[in-house]
Design a protein around this motif. Sequence first.
Motif, PDB file in Angstrom:
ATOM      1  N   VAL A  39       0.853  -1.182   0.000  1.00 44.84           N
ATOM      2  CA  VAL A  39       0.000   0.000   0.000  1.00 44.84           C
ATOM      3  C   VAL A  39       0.894   1.239   0.000  1.00 44.84           C
ATOM      4  N   ILE A  56      -1.949   0.728  -4.986  1.00 39.63           N
ATOM      5  CA  ILE A  56      -1.509  -0.614  -4.648  1.00 39.63           C
ATOM      6  C   ILE A  56      -0.418  -1.073  -5.620  1.00 39.63           C
ATOM      7  N   TYR A 107      -0.807  -7.935   2.883  1.00 38.92           N
ATOM      8  CA  TYR A 107      -0.604  -6.504   2.698  1.00 38.92           C
ATOM      9  C   TYR A 107       0.639  -6.035   3.457  1.00 38.92           C
TER      10      TYR A 107
END
Length: 276
Positions: A13, A18, A52
């Motif tokens: 992120v 992204i 992530y």
Amino acid sequence: MAVDTVIQNAVVVTPGGIVHGGVAVDGERIVAVGSEGGLPAGRRVIDAQGHYVIPGLIDAHVHLGPGGLNWPQTAADFRTESRAAVHGGVTTALVFLFSLDSYLPVFDDLIAMGESNSLIDFAYHAGVNSAAQIAEIPALVERGVTSFKHFFTANRRAGTGIIEALDAGLMYASFGAIAAVGGLAQVHAEDIDLIHLHETQVRASGRRDLEAWSLSRPPMCEALAIEQVALLARETGARAYIVHLSSAAGVEAVCRHRPRRGDLSAIPRARSRHGG
């Protein structure tokens, strides 16, 4: 050349969006973010397995340790709470120091305690309780502390032994000293006299429920104090930051004054591992 660490196979992120790839770290600094093919080799490679990866969070308002508002009292405060911070994605904490005494004799020890035990970067805010501590502001800025906390709401009648409420005169003097060194003035903004009046009335009614707490501190207590802070900031040229706004009236007061000079728009930032 290989870098220290490469995190790959991640969903990264970034401010721009992204990125499917990874992050390269060298010397405790991020040196590359990109697709797998665009990253350097790493001496250590971590497979994120599609998870992530987000930028480290900065917690700008931390009371560290079980000692309440006082400064960190043991090395364990840093070890246990910085470990919890890491698990929550927090990589920098700005920790409040509060005392009625001088900070300067113990400041080196506080830095060493954090450096030896914290798993994350840290910075210090210093509470201002007296004229003697106002006089220390330039010396603390030289040590890396750039933000200072003030209380309108500490109980002047009883005292806490850790913090004291400042009257408008002391806060004016403190704001002036902070402005002179380019620091940031933080304020817990509530009018203690209005709180005392409403608290006395609520206690007399026999109320002890959760709503009674709110009734003892109606929104105007915060809004009135913010009006004072705004005027003091404007007169002294200080940058002021209202911590933990808790009412619509308080937000409205901030919004009324923010466009004039940006007095209330500053956000604390860590300048180093030692001062904030």
